[in-house]
Design a protein around this motif. Structure first.
Motif, PDB file in Angstrom:
ATOM      1  N   SER A 142       0.742  -1.046   0.010  1.00  0.00           N
ATOM      2  CA  SER A 142       0.044   0.174   0.063  1.00  0.00           C
ATOM      3  C   SER A 142       0.799   1.437  -0.015  1.00  0.00           C
ATOM      4  O   SER A 142       0.401   2.224  -0.462  1.00  0.00           O
ATOM      5  N   ASN A 143       2.095   1.114   0.473  1.00  0.00           N
ATOM      6  CA  ASN A 143       2.977   2.371   0.479  1.00  0.00           C
ATOM      7  C   ASN A 143       4.457   1.855   0.555  1.00  0.00           C
ATOM      8  O   ASN A 143       4.777   0.788   1.211  1.00  0.00           O
ATOM      9  N   ALA A 144       5.473   2.361   0.031  1.00  0.00           N
ATOM     10  CA  ALA A 144       7.029   2.204   0.326  1.00  0.00           C
ATOM     11  C   ALA A 144       7.484   3.410   0.072  1.00  0.00           C
ATOM     12  O   ALA A 144       7.163   4.505  -0.649  1.00  0.00           O
ATOM     13  N   ALA A 145       8.541   3.523   1.117  1.00  0.00           N
ATOM     14  CA  ALA A 145       9.468   4.687   1.002  1.00  0.00           C
ATOM     15  C   ALA A 145      11.093   4.358   1.537  1.00  0.00           C
ATOM     16  O   ALA A 145      11.099   3.432   2.369  1.00  0.00           O
ATOM     17  N   TYR A 146      11.761   4.984   0.752  1.00  0.00           N
ATOM     18  CA  TYR A 146      13.201   4.747   1.221  1.00  0.00           C
ATOM     19  C   TYR A 146      13.491   5.199   2.481  1.00  0.00           C
ATOM     20  O   TYR A 146      13.039   6.305   3.124  1.00  0.00           O
ATOM     21  N   VAL A 147      14.411   4.108   3.324  1.00  0.00           N
ATOM     22  CA  VAL A 147      14.707   4.715   4.586  1.00  0.00           C
ATOM     23  C   VAL A 147      16.273   5.306   4.487  1.00  0.00           C
ATOM     24  O   VAL A 147      16.539   6.630   5.129  1.00  0.00           O
ATOM     25  N   THR A 148      17.170   4.744   3.696  1.00  0.00           N
ATOM     26  CA  THR A 148      18.475   5.318   3.444  1.00  0.00           C
ATOM     27  C   THR A 148      18.365   5.164   1.811  1.00  0.00           C
ATOM     28  O   THR A 148      18.044   4.156   1.082  1.00  0.00           O
ATOM     29  N   GLN A 149      18.805   6.302   1.200  1.00  0.00           N
ATOM     30  CA  GLN A 149      18.765   6.344  -0.305  1.00  0.00           C
ATOM     31  C   GLN A 149      20.220   5.918  -0.974  1.00  0.00           C
ATOM     32  O   GLN A 149      20.048   5.714  -2.290  1.00  0.00           O
ATOM     33  N   GLY A 150      21.171   5.737  -0.303  1.00  0.00           N
ATOM     34  CA  GLY A 150      22.454   5.511  -1.007  1.00  0.00           C
ATOM     35  C   GLY A 150      22.772   6.685  -1.573  1.00  0.00           C
ATOM     36  O   GLY A 150      22.502   7.731  -1.351  1.00  0.00           O
ATOM     37  N   PRO A 151      24.060   6.691  -2.838  1.00  0.00           N
ATOM     38  CA  PRO A 151      24.606   7.808  -3.270  1.00  0.00           C
ATOM     39  C   PRO A 151      23.477   8.185  -4.295  1.00  0.00           C
ATOM     40  O   PRO A 151      23.008   7.693  -5.187  1.00  0.00           O
ATOM     41  N   GLY A 152      23.195   9.792  -4.041  1.00  0.00           N
ATOM     42  CA  GLY A 152      22.018  10.437  -4.887  1.00  0.00           C
ATOM     43  C   GLY A 152      20.782   9.759  -4.711  1.00  0.00           C
ATOM     44  O   GLY A 152      20.555   8.976  -3.635  1.00  0.00           O
ATOM     45  N   ASN A 153      19.760   9.979  -5.714  1.00  0.00           N
ATOM     46  CA  ASN A 153      18.440   9.509  -5.613  1.00  0.00           C
ATOM     47  C   ASN A 153      17.992   8.492  -6.262  1.00  0.00           C
ATOM     48  O   ASN A 153      16.805   8.151  -6.306  1.00  0.00           O
ATOM     49  N   TYR A 154      18.788   8.255  -7.432  1.00  0.00           N
ATOM     50  CA  TYR A 154      18.306   7.353  -8.417  1.00  0.00           C
ATOM     51  C   TYR A 154      18.115   6.123  -8.052  1.00  0.00           C
ATOM     52  O   TYR A 154      17.105   5.267  -8.354  1.00  0.00           O
ATOM     53  N   PHE A 155      18.809   5.598  -7.169  1.00  0.00           N
ATOM     54  CA  PHE A 155      18.692   3.909  -6.896  1.00  0.00           C
ATOM     55  C   PHE A 155      17.526   4.151  -5.786  1.00  0.00           C
ATOM     56  O   PHE A 155      16.796   3.018  -5.766  1.00  0.00           O
ATOM     57  N   ALA A 156      17.280   4.967  -4.944  1.00  0.00           N
ATOM     58  CA  ALA A 156      16.351   5.227  -4.199  1.00  0.00           C
ATOM     59  C   ALA A 156      14.755   5.125  -4.895  1.00  0.00           C
ATOM     60  O   ALA A 156      13.863   4.513  -4.427  1.00  0.00           O
ATOM     61  N   ARG A 157      14.803   6.058  -5.774  1.00  0.00           N
ATOM     62  CA  ARG A 157      13.445   6.026  -6.607  1.00  0.00           C
ATOM     63  C   ARG A 157      13.402   4.616  -7.276  1.00  0.00           C
ATOM     64  O   ARG A 157      12.038   4.286  -7.423  1.00  0.00           O
ATOM     65  N   ILE A 158      14.211   3.914  -8.007  1.00  0.00           N
ATOM     66  CA  ILE A 158      14.043   2.794  -8.621  1.00  0.00           C
ATOM     67  C   ILE A 158      13.387   1.632  -7.454  1.00  0.00           C
ATOM     68  O   ILE A 158      12.724   0.674  -7.791  1.00  0.00           O
ATOM     69  N   SER A 159      14.356   1.865  -6.144  1.00  0.00           N
ATOM     70  CA  SER A 159      14.107   0.789  -5.289  1.00  0.00           C
ATOM     71  C   SER A 159      12.564   0.871  -4.895  1.00  0.00           C
ATOM     72  O   SER A 159      11.764  -0.143  -4.677  1.00  0.00           O
ATOM     73  N   VAL A 160      12.041   2.312  -4.709  1.00  0.00           N
ATOM     74  CA  VAL A 160      10.668   2.345  -4.130  1.00  0.00           C
ATOM     75  C   VAL A 160       9.702   2.172  -5.417  1.00  0.00           C
ATOM     76  O   VAL A 160       8.771   1.354  -4.791  1.00  0.00           O
ATOM     77  N   ARG A 161       9.914   2.359  -6.460  1.00  0.00           N
ATOM     78  CA  ARG A 161       9.046   1.824  -7.550  1.00  0.00           C
ATOM     79  C   ARG A 161       8.910   0.265  -7.642  1.00  0.00           C
ATOM     80  O   ARG A 161       7.817  -0.169  -7.721  1.00  0.00           O
ATOM     81  N   ALA A 162      10.260  -0.337  -7.571  1.00  0.00           N
ATOM     82  CA  ALA A 162      10.010  -1.934  -7.466  1.00  0.00           C
ATOM     83  C   ALA A 162       9.395  -2.401  -6.445  1.00  0.00           C
ATOM     84  O   ALA A 162       8.438  -3.402  -6.588  1.00  0.00           O
ATOM     85  N   ALA A 163       9.356  -1.817  -5.162  1.00  0.00           N
ATOM     86  CA  ALA A 163       8.997  -2.197  -3.946  1.00  0.00           C
ATOM     87  C   ALA A 163       7.232  -1.925  -4.174  1.00  0.00           C
ATOM     88  O   ALA A 163       6.546  -2.885  -3.641  1.00  0.00           O
ATOM     89  N   GLU A 164       6.937  -1.236  -4.691  1.00  0.00           N
ATOM     90  CA  GLU A 164       5.510  -0.830  -4.921  1.00  0.00           C
ATOM     91  C   GLU A 164       4.746  -1.814  -5.787  1.00  0.00           C
ATOM     92  O   GLU A 164       3.725  -2.021  -5.601  1.00  0.00           O
ATOM     93  N   SER A 165       5.469  -2.500  -6.664  1.00  0.00           N
ATOM     94  CA  SER A 165       4.922  -3.548  -7.709  1.00  0.00           C
ATOM     95  C   SER A 165       5.221  -5.035  -6.715  1.00  0.00           C
ATOM     96  O   SER A 165       4.380  -6.109  -7.302  1.00  0.00           O
ATOM     97  N   TRP A 166       5.642  -5.164  -5.645  1.00  0.00           N
ATOM     98  CA  TRP A 166       5.932  -6.561  -4.959  1.00  0.00           C
ATOM     99  C   TRP A 166       4.537  -6.873  -4.464  1.00  0.00           C
ATOM    100  O   TRP A 166       3.584  -6.276  -3.924  1.00  0.00           O
ATOM    101  N   LYS A 167       4.363  -8.522  -4.337  1.00  0.00           N
ATOM    102  CA  LYS A 167       3.215  -8.945  -3.676  1.00  0.00           C
ATOM    103  C   LYS A 167       3.850  -9.996  -2.496  1.00  0.00           C
ATOM    104  O   LYS A 167       4.725 -10.627  -2.649  1.00  0.00           O
ATOM    105  N   PHE A 168       3.216  -9.997  -1.274  1.00  0.00           N
ATOM    106  CA  PHE A 168       3.553 -10.787  -0.213  1.00  0.00           C
ATOM    107  C   PHE A 168       2.479 -11.636   0.219  1.00  0.00           C
ATOM    108  O   PHE A 168       1.119 -11.233  -0.330  1.00  0.00           O
ATOM    109  N   THR A 169       2.678 -12.639   0.865  1.00  0.00           N
ATOM    110  CA  THR A 169       1.551 -13.501   1.802  1.00  0.00           C
ATOM    111  C   THR A 169       1.644 -12.918   2.881  1.00  0.00           C
ATOM    112  O   THR A 169       2.496 -12.904   3.535  1.00  0.00           O
ATOM    113  N   PRO A 170       0.344 -12.385   3.286  1.00  0.00           N
ATOM    114  CA  PRO A 170       0.311 -11.654   4.392  1.00  0.00           C
ATOM    115  C   PRO A 170       0.664 -12.609   5.662  1.00  0.00           C
ATOM    116  O   PRO A 170      -0.245 -13.583   5.587  1.00  0.00           O
ATOM    117  N   PRO A 171       0.879 -12.022   6.720  1.00  0.00           N
ATOM    118  CA  PRO A 171       0.905 -12.809   8.106  1.00  0.00           C
ATOM    119  C   PRO A 171      -0.508 -13.146   8.571  1.00  0.00           C
ATOM    120  O   PRO A 171      -1.375 -12.284   8.381  1.00  0.00           O
TER     121      PRO A 171
END
Length: 81
Positions: A20-49
């Motif tokens: 339902s939401n994803a946000a970076y906690v640490t972004q690494g150098p610059g924000n390119y990897f942070a942006r693509i990490s959040v985009r990727a995480a937003e598409s993930w699907k999990f089996t909820p506990p």
């Protein structure tokens, strides 16, 4: 890219297992990897506990390690939520 890059992302998962939401906690150098990490995480699907026999929302902390030819991901349940 020179060397490995690590980005940490907090992922909020609803009862259906959808992010339902994803946000970076640490972004690494610059924000390119942070942006693509959040985009990727937003598409993930999990089996909820299901601690009481029915799906519950959860919060996960994911670490994405970008290497020159691959990306590794590890996730743990956030115990602070």
């Amino acid at each position: 890219m020179h060397g490995p890059v690590t980005v940490e992302v907090r992922v909020f998962v609803d009862r259906s297992g959808t992010v339902s939401n994803a946000a970076y906690v640490t972004q690494g150098p610059g924000n390119y990897f942070a942006r693509i990490s959040v985009r990727a995480a937003e598409s993930w699907k999990f089996t909820p506990p299901q601690p009481h026999g029915h799906p519950e929302p959860s919060v996960l902390d994911a670490a994405l390690l970008f290497l020159p030819r691959t990306t590794e991901v590890s996730a743990t349940e956030d115990s602070h939520e």
